[in-house]
Design an enzyme around this catalytic site. Structure first.
Site, mmCIF file in Angstrom:
data_model
loop_
_atom_site.group_PDB
_atom_site.id
_atom_site.type_symbol
_atom_site.label_atom_id
_atom_site.label_comp_id
_atom_site.label_asym_id
_atom_site.label_seq_id
_atom_site.Cartn_x
_atom_site.Cartn_y
_atom_site.Cartn_z
ATOM 1 C CG HIS A 40 17.498 15.015 33.490
ATOM 2 N ND1 HIS A 40 17.477 15.443 32.176
ATOM 3 C CD2 HIS A 40 17.984 13.768 33.458
ATOM 4 C CE1 HIS A 40 17.941 14.484 31.396
ATOM 5 N NE2 HIS A 40 18.266 13.453 32.151
ATOM 6 C CE1 TYR A 43 9.861 12.825 32.114
ATOM 7 C CE2 TYR A 43 11.770 12.503 33.520
ATOM 8 C CZ TYR A 43 11.176 12.433 32.274
ATOM 9 O OH TYR A 43 11.892 11.979 31.193
ATOM 10 C CG HIS A 86 22.765 13.827 26.103
ATOM 11 N ND1 HIS A 86 24.112 13.653 26.197
ATOM 12 C CD2 HIS A 86 22.272 13.339 27.266
ATOM 13 C CE1 HIS A 86 24.417 13.065 27.353
ATOM 14 N NE2 HIS A 86 23.310 12.864 28.007
ATOM 15 N NE ARG A 107 23.989 3.518 29.915
ATOM 16 C CZ ARG A 107 24.488 4.683 29.509
ATOM 17 N NH1 ARG A 107 25.434 4.700 28.582
ATOM 18 N NH2 ARG A 107 24.069 5.828 30.021
ATOM 19 C CG ASP A 108 17.296 4.430 28.499
ATOM 20 O OD1 ASP A 108 17.843 4.134 29.578
ATOM 21 O OD2 ASP A 108 17.013 5.596 28.187
ATOM 22 C CD GLU A 304 24.394 12.288 35.614
ATOM 23 O OE1 GLU A 304 24.367 12.551 34.393
ATOM 24 O OE2 GLU A 304 23.719 12.904 36.455
ATOM 25 C CB SER A 305 31.247 6.994 34.727
ATOM 26 O OG SER A 305 32.115 7.895 35.373
ATOM 27 C CG ASN A 518 13.686 13.050 27.871
ATOM 28 O OD1 ASN A 518 14.170 13.965 27.220
ATOM 29 N ND2 ASN A 518 14.060 12.798 29.104
#
Length: 723
Positions: A40, A43, A86, A107-108, A304-305, A518
């Site tokens: 993940h 890659y 996801h 966020r990205d 990963e909060s 992705n």
């Protein structure tokens, strides 16, 4: 099970790590390396193939490598686009999994300095007659809806596919698009030694630990219980504050670098920020705002909060930055600094607890895995074709064709008031200024890709491009999310490689570089591998005056088809929905023809100052029969169609003419007095195949059906399942 036992590092990787750092890593270092070496984050299996993509072009400002891609849009503005999956979290906890997927991709976009303006979702589930599939479908849609609506970003489009293959392993892919001033673009870098890292947003808790390694493993029937702690917990209200505080900080403070905390948490974020500039990083664990007591260094560095961002700033700018975050009532603290060497050093009360090269974390070695084509399935079942009228109505009522209004009516697609063309057409159109708009769509054909990975990949890009062109928009870039099974299986990696080749060939022909993407591997559950699903997002740029929609407008308008129809029923929705058959060879993408048809339609629209072209619709799933029916239903007008006039290759019976899914086709309606002029300008096979008329759809001498009956078949199907 100990932490060491739950690692995904291979023996070769462990040996590589020991040689690189000259010793045995401690347990914290092992944990940090484990998540960064996961598929993940690294890659490692896909990068050799991903190099096939065209990634550069005259409009590209930033290609793959950062949190999102950026392409030129107007003199002042650039368009930022990213796509994420996801899948595993949504299979375990659909509401939270889908919501945090939305949160991550938002966020990205923010990380690039852009304001998010649109979301799209691309979803895959088992058929709705299955109770668990209904549950997953309902709560994934609700998770996307609640998160997007609360943050104030419109969800303007997407697609949904249903197939038994996705019953145990749903796919949840999300596209986010933002706008940024070209002079305000941010990068995920830490360029200056001595600068500091400021962590802002949600406090760090124990959720999402091992999230990326969980995403890099196959699911099992026990995953729902065992892996639930790996699913992050989203908070859209905090996200809204984080977003507004970030934009104020970007406006008022000299930010050197910015990156969100997603997969891999602090380990991934800080190592990548530093390594991109050849620098190192130092982080002090006691400075990190925590949500829970007694958290270990391992938990803090792997958590990963959600809703967290890291800002890189000069030390003299810290007070101004912290004051902005305090005003927005957000926890924030200086947690570390950029250092001169290449090491990523983690300290606890000043004592070093982890010390590994930042480059080793951020850029693990590739794996050149074996590839081989899957065994060819030679079984082919003949089927008795049913009456075409009955077939059309059944197809309209199939879950994959029927109206998706149940989904998009739950989304706020009006917020920000930029949405010009709303969900339900070929693509969404978002206003940028009084003259300019951009279009955005997402498409995928997993059945075609299963039958022929090259043609499926090529066709998914071609269809997305057709959808953008149908709106009157020039395609400018691609973002993708490639969903496949276990790459350790040579057949899966071969499919992946062939799919990317097909996508690349079409992207290169249309000069639409792949600027962001992705890869989601390991979409398998106890031996069942998901159908390979290359989800393609295409953005286009257009003049608002050129917008075309797909609904019939006027009685008497001529109906023109552009492009050639072939006898290509294999892999069609007709065969899957009516006979449960997925077999043979899917439609072939004739790349030159696809390009010629698309450019012809786009040029026609651009030259159509008097709006003689009244509607445009691409032809894809369900073929001409479904495309014409959708135009009739949305326009509440019928049509008379002559199937014998369709430009074709080989003999077509009524069924093939109606339901073949040949690529490269568009359906236009044109005012009567402009027909000859339009036909003369089309540089592709084309013909008048009928006219808009009355309230009935008449198909040659074969059958006729009231538009209201078509609408009755098409609408309310998903609603019945979800009642």
């Amino acid at each position: 099970m100990s932490r060491r036992d739950s690692m995904t590092l291979t023996d070769d990787e462990l040996e590589y790590i020991r040689e690189d750092i000259g010793r045995e890593p401690n347990s914290l270092e092992y944990g940090m390396l484990d998540i960064m070496f996961s598929e993940h984050c690294s890659y490692k299996s896909s990068r050799p193939t991903l190099r096939l993509f065209p990634t550069e072009g005259e409009n590209v400002i930033m290609g793959p490598g950062d949190d999102a891609g950026i392409v030129d849009l107007t003199d002042e503005l650039a368009l930022v686009i990213g796509m994420e999956s996801h899948n595993h979290p949504s299979a375990i906890e659909p509401y939270g999994g889908a919501g945090t997927g939305i949160g991550g991709i938002i966020r990205d976009i923010i990380s690039m300095g852009a304001r998010p303006v649109a979301l799209l979702d691309s979803l895959r589930f088992g058929y709705l007659e299955d109770q668990r599939s209904r549950y997953l479908f309902e709560y994934v849609v609700k998770g996307i809806s609640d998160y997007g609506n609360r943050v104030g970003i419109p969800t303007v489009g997407g697609e949904v596919e249903f197939d038994d293959n996705f019953k145990a392993n749903p796919l949840v892919n999300v596209v986010c698009v933002g706008l940024v001033r070209k002079d305000s673009i941010m990068k995920g870098i830490a360029p200056n030694v001595g600068d500091v890292f400021v962590l802002m947003g949600g406090r760090t808790g124990r959720d999402g630990i091992h999230g990326v390694t969980f995403a890099s493993e196959e699911l099992t029937t026990t995953s729902e219980l065992e892996s639930r702690p790996a699913v992050q917990v989203g908070d859209p209200f905090t996200k809204k504050k984080v977003m507004e505080a970030t934009f104020e900080a970007l406006e008022k403070v000299d930010i050197q670098g910015l990156k969100d905390l997603g997969g891999g948490g602090l380990t991934c974020c800080l190592s990548e920020l530093a390594a991109k500039c050849g620098n190192g990083a130092k982080v002090e664990l006691t400075k990190i705002p925590l949500r829970e007591e007694g958290m270990t260094p391992y938990e803090i560095m792997l958590s990963e909060s959600q809703e967290r961002m890291v800002f890189v700033v000069h030390p003299e700018d810290v007070d101004d930055l912290l004051n902005i975050f305090k005003k927005h009532e957000l926890p924030a603290a200086v947690v570390g600094e950029v250092i001169e060497n290449d090491q990523f050093i983690t300290t606890l009360e000043g004592e070093v607890v982890a010390d590994v090269p930042a480059e080793l974390l951020a850029d693990p070695p590739l794996i050149n895995r074996e590839m081989k084509p899957p065994a060819e399935d030679t079984e082919y079942l003949e089927f008795q074709r049913i009456d075409p009228k009955e077939a059309l109505l059944k197809l309209l009522s199939s879950e994959n064709i029927a109206s998706k209004e149940w989904v998009y009516r739950q989304y706020d697609h009006e917020v920000q008031i930029g949405t010009v063309v709303k969900p339900g057409d070929d693509a969404a159109v978002i206003r940028v200024d009084n003259e300019t708009a951009f279009t955005i769509t997402s498409d995928c054909n997993s059945i075609h890709t299963k039958l022929d990975a090259y043609q499926g990949g090529a066709g998914s890009v071609a269809e997305a491009i057709r959808n953008v062109i149908s709106m009157g928009s020039d395609p400018i870039c691609i973002a993708d999310c490639l969903n496949f099974g276990n790459p350790e299986k040579p057949e899966v990696l071969w499919q992946f490689n062939q799919c990317v080749k097909g996508m690349s060939d079409v992207a290169r022909q249309f000069n639409t570089p792949v600027i962001s993407g992705n890869v989601s591997f390991y979409n398998e559950t106890e031996g069942i591998t998901v159908n390979p699903s290359p989800v393609v997002g295409v953005a286009g740029k257009m003049n608002i005056k050129d917008i075309r929609t797909s609904d019939f407008k006027n009685e008497g308008d001529a109906i023109i088809i552009v492009g050639k129809t072939r006898n290509e029923l294999d892999g069609s929705e007709y065969c899957r929905s009516l006979y449960g058959l997925v077999q043979g060879k899917p439609p072939e993408v004739h790349i030159e023809e696809e390009y010629t048809s698309g450019r012809s339609v786009l040029e026609l629209i651009g030259q159509d100052a008097d709006n003689e072209i009244t509607a445009v619709h691409d032809c894809s799933s369900g073929g001409i029969g479904i495309a014409i029916s959708e135009m009739a239903i949305s326009g509440e007008l019928g049509a008379i169609i002559d199937l014998s006039a369709i430009p074709s290759e080989g003999d077509l019976d009524t069924t093939a003419a109606l339901f073949s899914e040949s690529h490269g086709r568009y359906i236009l309606t044109v005012k009567g007095d402009a027909v000859e002029d339009i036909l003369n300008k089309i540089n592709a096979p084309c013909a008048v195949i009928g006219k808009v008329a009355g309230k009935t759809l008449e198909i040659s001498d074969s059958f006729e059906v009231e538009v209201m009956e078509l609408e009755g078949a098409y609408k309310g199907i998903i609603e019945k399942f979800m009642a």
